[in-house]
Design a protein around this motif. Structure first.
Motif, PDB file in Angstrom:
ATOM      1  N   GLY A  60       0.809  -1.211   0.000  1.00  0.00           N
ATOM      2  CA  GLY A  60       0.000   0.000   0.000  1.00  0.00           C
ATOM      3  C   GLY A  60       0.845   1.265   0.000  1.00  0.00           C
ATOM      4  N   LEU A  61       2.072   1.171   0.489  1.00  0.00           N
ATOM      5  CA  LEU A  61       3.003   2.297   0.485  1.00  0.00           C
ATOM      6  C   LEU A  61       3.826   2.351  -0.803  1.00  0.00           C
ATOM      7  CD1 LEU A  61       4.271   2.110   4.171  1.00  0.00           C
ATOM      8  CD2 LEU A  61       2.793   3.869   3.162  1.00  0.00           C
ATOM      9  N   GLY A  62       3.571   1.399  -1.705  1.00  0.00           N
ATOM     10  CA  GLY A  62       4.272   1.411  -2.987  1.00  0.00           C
ATOM     11  C   GLY A  62       5.443   0.460  -3.090  1.00  0.00           C
ATOM     12  N   PHE A  63       5.679  -0.328  -2.045  1.00  0.00           N
ATOM     13  CA  PHE A  63       6.765  -1.293  -2.101  1.00  0.00           C
ATOM     14  C   PHE A  63       6.365  -2.452  -3.016  1.00  0.00           C
ATOM     15  CE2 PHE A  63       7.493   0.727   2.028  1.00  0.00           C
ATOM     16  CZ  PHE A  63       8.845   1.022   1.943  1.00  0.00           C
ATOM     17  N   THR A  64       7.289  -2.917  -3.806  1.00  0.00           N
ATOM     18  CA  THR A  64       7.042  -4.085  -4.635  1.00  0.00           C
ATOM     19  C   THR A  64       7.194  -5.339  -3.786  1.00  0.00           C
ATOM     20  OG1 THR A  64       9.363  -4.355  -5.257  1.00  0.00           O
ATOM     21  CG2 THR A  64       8.008  -2.900  -6.655  1.00  0.00           C
ATOM     22  N   LEU A  65       6.766  -6.460  -4.324  1.00  0.00           N
ATOM     23  CA  LEU A  65       6.935  -7.720  -3.595  1.00  0.00           C
ATOM     24  C   LEU A  65       8.421  -8.025  -3.421  1.00  0.00           C
ATOM     25  CD1 LEU A  65       5.487  -9.971  -2.159  1.00  0.00           C
ATOM     26  CD2 LEU A  65       5.316 -11.196  -4.330  1.00  0.00           C
ATOM     27  N   LYS A  66       9.228  -7.658  -4.398  1.00  0.00           N
ATOM     28  CA  LYS A  66      10.680  -7.852  -4.272  1.00  0.00           C
ATOM     29  C   LYS A  66      11.222  -7.032  -3.098  1.00  0.00           C
ATOM     30  CE  LYS A  66      14.986  -7.503  -6.811  1.00  0.00           C
ATOM     31  NZ  LYS A  66      15.658  -7.099  -8.029  1.00  0.00           N
ATOM     32  N   ASP A  67      10.751  -5.777  -2.960  1.00  0.00           N
ATOM     33  CA  ASP A  67      11.149  -4.944  -1.815  1.00  0.00           C
ATOM     34  C   ASP A  67      10.750  -5.620  -0.506  1.00  0.00           C
ATOM     35  OD1 ASP A  67      12.016  -2.896  -3.552  1.00  0.00           O
ATOM     36  OD2 ASP A  67      10.082  -1.865  -3.466  1.00  0.00           O
ATOM     37  N   VAL A  68       9.532  -6.119  -0.468  1.00  0.00           N
ATOM     38  CA  VAL A  68       9.013  -6.770   0.740  1.00  0.00           C
ATOM     39  C   VAL A  68       9.867  -7.990   1.083  1.00  0.00           C
ATOM     40  CG1 VAL A  68       7.038  -8.007   1.727  1.00  0.00           C
ATOM     41  CG2 VAL A  68       6.661  -5.917   0.403  1.00  0.00           C
ATOM     42  N   CYS A  83      15.092  -1.465  10.577  1.00  0.00           N
ATOM     43  CA  CYS A  83      14.620  -0.087  10.394  1.00  0.00           C
ATOM     44  C   CYS A  83      15.480   0.644   9.363  1.00  0.00           C
ATOM     45  CB  CYS A  83      14.628   0.668  11.715  1.00  0.00           C
ATOM     46  SG  CYS A  83      13.306   0.124  12.821  1.00  0.00           S
ATOM     47  N   GLY A  84      16.778   0.390   9.366  1.00  0.00           N
ATOM     48  CA  GLY A  84      17.663   1.014   8.380  1.00  0.00           C
ATOM     49  C   GLY A  84      17.325   0.566   6.966  1.00  0.00           C
ATOM     50  N   ALA A  85      17.045  -0.714   6.800  1.00  0.00           N
ATOM     51  CA  ALA A  85      16.677  -1.237   5.477  1.00  0.00           C
ATOM     52  C   ALA A  85      15.344  -0.655   5.023  1.00  0.00           C
ATOM     53  CB  ALA A  85      16.608  -2.769   5.522  1.00  0.00           C
ATOM     54  N   VAL A  86      14.393  -0.567   5.937  1.00  0.00           N
ATOM     55  CA  VAL A  86      13.089   0.014   5.603  1.00  0.00           C
ATOM     56  C   VAL A  86      13.267   1.468   5.189  1.00  0.00           C
ATOM     57  CG1 VAL A  86      10.846   0.723   6.524  1.00  0.00           C
ATOM     58  CG2 VAL A  86      11.749  -1.546   7.055  1.00  0.00           C
ATOM     59  N   ARG A  87      14.052   2.211   5.956  1.00  0.00           N
ATOM     60  CA  ARG A  87      14.273   3.631   5.659  1.00  0.00           C
ATOM     61  C   ARG A  87      14.937   3.806   4.290  1.00  0.00           C
ATOM     62  NH1 ARG A  87      16.493   4.896   9.994  1.00  0.00           N
ATOM     63  NH2 ARG A  87      18.619   4.448   9.378  1.00  0.00           N
ATOM     64  N   GLU A  88      15.928   2.988   3.997  1.00  0.00           N
ATOM     65  CA  GLU A  88      16.639   3.080   2.706  1.00  0.00           C
ATOM     66  C   GLU A  88      15.693   2.829   1.531  1.00  0.00           C
ATOM     67  OE1 GLU A  88      19.987   0.398   0.581  1.00  0.00           O
ATOM     68  OE2 GLU A  88      20.499   1.110   2.596  1.00  0.00           O
ATOM     69  N   ILE A  89      14.907   1.797   1.633  1.00  0.00           N
ATOM     70  CA  ILE A  89      13.973   1.475   0.542  1.00  0.00           C
ATOM     71  C   ILE A  89      12.873   2.526   0.459  1.00  0.00           C
ATOM     72  CG2 ILE A  89      12.262  -0.206  -0.251  1.00  0.00           C
ATOM     73  CD1 ILE A  89      14.162  -2.404   0.730  1.00  0.00           C
ATOM     74  N   ALA A  90      12.394   3.011   1.600  1.00  0.00           N
ATOM     75  CA  ALA A  90      11.358   4.034   1.605  1.00  0.00           C
ATOM     76  C   ALA A  90      11.868   5.342   0.995  1.00  0.00           C
ATOM     77  CB  ALA A  90      10.845   4.269   3.025  1.00  0.00           C
ATOM     78  N   GLU A  91      13.116   5.706   1.281  1.00  0.00           N
ATOM     79  CA  GLU A  91      13.685   6.919   0.686  1.00  0.00           C
ATOM     80  C   GLU A  91      13.790   6.786  -0.831  1.00  0.00           C
ATOM     81  OE1 GLU A  91      17.283   7.403   2.939  1.00  0.00           O
ATOM     82  OE2 GLU A  91      16.261   8.507   4.541  1.00  0.00           O
ATOM     83  N   ALA A  92      14.167   5.609  -1.310  1.00  0.00           N
ATOM     84  CA  ALA A  92      14.238   5.380  -2.760  1.00  0.00           C
ATOM     85  C   ALA A  92      12.842   5.471  -3.376  1.00  0.00           C
ATOM     86  CB  ALA A  92      14.871   4.021  -3.055  1.00  0.00           C
ATOM     87  N   LYS A  93      11.840   4.902  -2.702  1.00  0.00           N
ATOM     88  CA  LYS A  93      10.458   4.970  -3.189  1.00  0.00           C
ATOM     89  C   LYS A  93       9.981   6.413  -3.229  1.00  0.00           C
ATOM     90  CE  LYS A  93       9.288   0.870  -4.073  1.00  0.00           C
ATOM     91  NZ  LYS A  93       9.429   0.557  -5.465  1.00  0.00           N
ATOM     92  N   LEU A  94      10.310   7.187  -2.197  1.00  0.00           N
ATOM     93  CA  LEU A  94       9.884   8.579  -2.141  1.00  0.00           C
ATOM     94  C   LEU A  94      10.509   9.380  -3.284  1.00  0.00           C
ATOM     95  CD1 LEU A  94       8.226  10.718  -0.695  1.00  0.00           C
ATOM     96  CD2 LEU A  94      10.191  11.100   0.822  1.00  0.00           C
ATOM     97  N   ALA A  95      11.757   9.115  -3.602  1.00  0.00           N
ATOM     98  CA  ALA A  95      12.404   9.798  -4.730  1.00  0.00           C
ATOM     99  C   ALA A  95      11.677   9.480  -6.040  1.00  0.00           C
ATOM    100  CB  ALA A  95      13.879   9.392  -4.823  1.00  0.00           C
ATOM    101  N   ILE A  96      11.257   8.239  -6.200  1.00  0.00           N
ATOM    102  CA  ILE A  96      10.500   7.847  -7.398  1.00  0.00           C
ATOM    103  C   ILE A  96       9.160   8.578  -7.439  1.00  0.00           C
ATOM    104  CG2 ILE A  96       9.277   5.915  -8.484  1.00  0.00           C
ATOM    105  CD1 ILE A  96      11.632   4.119  -7.489  1.00  0.00           C
ATOM    106  N   VAL A  97       8.489   8.666  -6.291  1.00  0.00           N
ATOM    107  CA  VAL A  97       7.195   9.360  -6.228  1.00  0.00           C
ATOM    108  C   VAL A  97       7.372  10.830  -6.606  1.00  0.00           C
ATOM    109  CG1 VAL A  97       5.388  10.156  -4.646  1.00  0.00           C
ATOM    110  CG2 VAL A  97       6.118   7.763  -4.613  1.00  0.00           C
ATOM    111  N   HIS A  98       8.438  11.471  -6.087  1.00  0.00           N
ATOM    112  CA  HIS A  98       8.684  12.877  -6.428  1.00  0.00           C
ATOM    113  C   HIS A  98       8.907  13.039  -7.934  1.00  0.00           C
ATOM    114  CE1 HIS A  98       8.649  14.815  -2.528  1.00  0.00           C
ATOM    115  NE2 HIS A  98       9.423  13.866  -2.028  1.00  0.00           N
ATOM    116  N   ALA A  99       9.668  12.145  -8.534  1.00  0.00           N
ATOM    117  CA  ALA A  99       9.918  12.214  -9.980  1.00  0.00           C
ATOM    118  C   ALA A  99       8.633  12.022 -10.766  1.00  0.00           C
ATOM    119  CB  ALA A  99      10.960  11.167 -10.380  1.00  0.00           C
ATOM    120  N   GLU A 100       7.801  11.077 -10.329  1.00  0.00           N
ATOM    121  CA  GLU A 100       6.524  10.838 -11.009  1.00  0.00           C
ATOM    122  C   GLU A 100       5.588  12.035 -10.857  1.00  0.00           C
ATOM    123  OE1 GLU A 100       5.231   7.123  -9.287  1.00  0.00           O
ATOM    124  OE2 GLU A 100       6.443   5.952 -10.675  1.00  0.00           O
ATOM    125  N   LEU A 101       5.577  12.655  -9.679  1.00  0.00           N
ATOM    126  CA  LEU A 101       4.749  13.842  -9.476  1.00  0.00           C
ATOM    127  C   LEU A 101       5.205  14.995 -10.366  1.00  0.00           C
ATOM    128  CD1 LEU A 101       4.205  13.811  -5.593  1.00  0.00           C
ATOM    129  CD2 LEU A 101       2.470  13.467  -7.368  1.00  0.00           C
TER     130      LEU A 101
END
Length: 145
Positions: A60-68, A83-101
Protein backbone atom coordinates in the motif's frame (compact mmCIF):
# COMPACT_ATOMS: atom_id res chain seq x y z
CA UNK A 1 -2.93 -18.51 23.22
CA UNK A 2 -1.74 -19.10 19.65
CA UNK A 3 -4.57 -19.46 17.20
CA UNK A 4 -4.35 -22.04 14.46
CA UNK A 5 -6.12 -21.23 11.23
CA UNK A 6 -6.97 -22.95 7.99
CA UNK A 7 -5.90 -21.18 4.82
CA UNK A 8 -9.44 -19.87 4.29
CA UNK A 9 -9.63 -18.33 7.74
CA UNK A 10 -6.12 -16.88 7.35
CA UNK A 11 -7.16 -15.30 4.05
CA UNK A 12 -10.22 -13.69 5.63
CA UNK A 13 -8.31 -12.37 8.65
CA UNK A 14 -5.47 -10.96 6.57
CA UNK A 15 -7.73 -9.57 3.85
CA UNK A 16 -6.16 -11.49 0.97
CA UNK A 17 -7.22 -14.34 -1.27
CA UNK A 18 -6.30 -17.97 -0.79
CA UNK A 19 -4.41 -17.93 -4.10
CA UNK A 20 -2.40 -14.95 -2.85
CA UNK A 21 -1.34 -16.96 0.19
CA UNK A 22 -0.30 -19.87 -2.03
CA UNK A 23 1.63 -17.47 -4.27
CA UNK A 24 3.44 -15.99 -1.26
CA UNK A 25 4.28 -19.50 -0.07
CA UNK A 26 5.78 -20.38 -3.47
CA UNK A 27 7.81 -17.15 -3.41
CA UNK A 28 9.03 -17.87 0.13
CA UNK A 29 7.42 -14.71 1.55
CA UNK A 30 5.20 -16.80 3.82
CA UNK A 31 6.47 -20.04 5.35
CA UNK A 32 4.45 -23.08 4.33
CA UNK A 33 3.13 -24.90 7.40
CA UNK A 34 3.79 -28.59 7.75
CA UNK A 35 0.98 -30.85 6.63
CA UNK A 36 -0.15 -33.07 9.52
CA UNK A 37 0.84 -36.74 9.33
CA UNK A 38 -2.82 -37.75 9.41
CA UNK A 39 -3.40 -35.85 6.15
CA UNK A 40 -5.51 -33.13 7.74
CA UNK A 41 -5.47 -29.46 6.97
CA UNK A 42 -2.37 -27.34 7.36
CA UNK A 43 -2.76 -24.67 10.01
CA UNK A 44 -1.31 -21.17 10.15
CA UNK A 45 -0.33 -19.32 13.31
CA UNK A 46 -0.50 -15.67 14.38
CA UNK A 47 2.83 -14.92 12.67
CA UNK A 48 1.30 -15.74 9.29
CA UNK A 49 -1.37 -13.08 9.87
CA UNK A 50 1.29 -10.54 10.87
CA UNK A 51 3.38 -11.29 7.76
CA UNK A 52 0.40 -10.99 5.41
CA UNK A 53 -0.74 -7.73 7.00
CA UNK A 54 2.82 -6.39 6.78
CA UNK A 55 2.97 -7.30 3.06
CA UNK A 56 -0.34 -5.52 2.41
CA UNK A 57 0.79 -2.42 4.32
CA UNK A 58 4.13 -2.31 2.49
CA UNK A 59 2.46 -2.75 -0.90
CA UNK A 60 0.00 0.00 0.00
CA UNK A 61 3.00 2.30 0.49
CA UNK A 62 4.27 1.41 -2.99
CA UNK A 63 6.77 -1.29 -2.10
CA UNK A 64 7.04 -4.08 -4.64
CA UNK A 65 6.93 -7.72 -3.59
CA UNK A 66 10.68 -7.85 -4.27
CA UNK A 67 11.15 -4.94 -1.81
CA UNK A 68 9.01 -6.77 0.74
CA UNK A 69 11.07 -9.94 0.31
CA UNK A 70 14.25 -7.93 0.91
CA UNK A 71 12.79 -6.34 4.03
CA UNK A 72 11.57 -9.65 5.42
CA UNK A 73 15.10 -10.96 4.96
CA UNK A 74 16.31 -8.23 7.34
CA UNK A 75 13.86 -9.08 10.13
CA UNK A 76 16.34 -11.40 11.83
CA UNK A 77 19.12 -8.78 11.68
CA UNK A 78 17.73 -6.90 14.66
CA UNK A 79 15.51 -3.83 14.93
CA UNK A 80 18.25 -1.34 13.95
CA UNK A 81 19.20 -3.15 10.76
CA UNK A 82 15.58 -3.74 9.85
CA UNK A 83 14.62 -0.09 10.39
CA UNK A 84 17.66 1.01 8.38
CA UNK A 85 16.68 -1.24 5.48
CA UNK A 86 13.09 0.01 5.60
CA UNK A 87 14.27 3.63 5.66
CA UNK A 88 16.64 3.08 2.71
CA UNK A 89 13.97 1.47 0.54
CA UNK A 90 11.36 4.03 1.61
CA UNK A 91 13.68 6.92 0.69
CA UNK A 92 14.24 5.38 -2.76
CA UNK A 93 10.46 4.97 -3.19
CA UNK A 94 9.88 8.58 -2.14
CA UNK A 95 12.40 9.80 -4.73
CA UNK A 96 10.50 7.85 -7.40
CA UNK A 97 7.19 9.36 -6.23
CA UNK A 98 8.68 12.88 -6.43
CA UNK A 99 9.92 12.21 -9.98
CA UNK A 100 6.52 10.84 -11.01
CA UNK A 101 4.75 13.84 -9.48
CA UNK A 102 7.04 16.22 -11.38
CA UNK A 103 6.31 14.36 -14.63
CA UNK A 104 2.57 14.49 -13.91
CA UNK A 105 2.75 18.23 -13.14
CA UNK A 106 4.49 18.77 -16.50
CA UNK A 107 1.83 16.70 -18.25
CA UNK A 108 -0.89 18.68 -16.46
CA UNK A 109 0.62 21.97 -17.66
CA UNK A 110 0.84 20.72 -21.24
CA UNK A 111 -2.78 19.52 -21.16
CA UNK A 112 -4.00 22.81 -19.68
CA UNK A 113 -2.12 24.73 -22.39
CA UNK A 114 -3.57 22.47 -25.05
CA UNK A 115 -7.12 22.91 -23.74
CA UNK A 116 -6.68 26.69 -23.53
CA UNK A 117 -5.70 26.60 -27.23
CA UNK A 118 -8.76 24.50 -28.03
CA UNK A 119 -11.05 26.92 -26.23
CA UNK A 120 -9.53 29.93 -27.96
CA UNK A 121 -9.40 28.46 -31.47
CA UNK A 122 -10.05 30.77 -34.31
CA UNK A 123 -13.37 31.27 -36.01
CA UNK A 124 -12.05 29.19 -38.91
CA UNK A 125 -12.70 26.10 -36.84
CA UNK A 126 -9.15 24.81 -37.30
CA UNK A 127 -8.36 22.23 -34.67
CA UNK A 128 -5.13 23.16 -32.82
CA UNK A 129 -4.15 19.50 -32.61
CA UNK A 130 -4.27 19.10 -36.38
CA UNK A 131 -2.48 22.40 -36.86
CA UNK A 132 0.22 21.28 -34.44
CA UNK A 133 0.55 17.91 -36.16
CA UNK A 134 0.83 19.61 -39.55
CA UNK A 135 3.58 21.92 -38.29
CA UNK A 136 5.55 18.93 -36.94
CA UNK A 137 5.07 16.71 -39.97
CA UNK A 138 7.48 18.61 -42.18
CA UNK A 139 4.73 20.56 -43.90
CA UNK A 140 2.70 17.52 -44.95
CA UNK A 141 -0.99 18.21 -44.61
CA UNK A 142 -2.86 16.15 -42.04
CA UNK A 143 -6.50 15.80 -42.98
CA UNK A 144 -9.12 15.70 -40.26
CA UNK A 145 -10.58 12.30 -39.57
Amino acid sequence: MIQRRTIGRLAREAGVGVETIRFYERRGVLPRPVRPADGGYRHYDDEAVRILRYVRLAQGLGFTLKDVEQLLGHLGDGPGAFCGAVREIAEAKLAIVHAELAALAEQQTRLETFLAGCRARSATGTCPVLADLSSHSGGAHVAPA
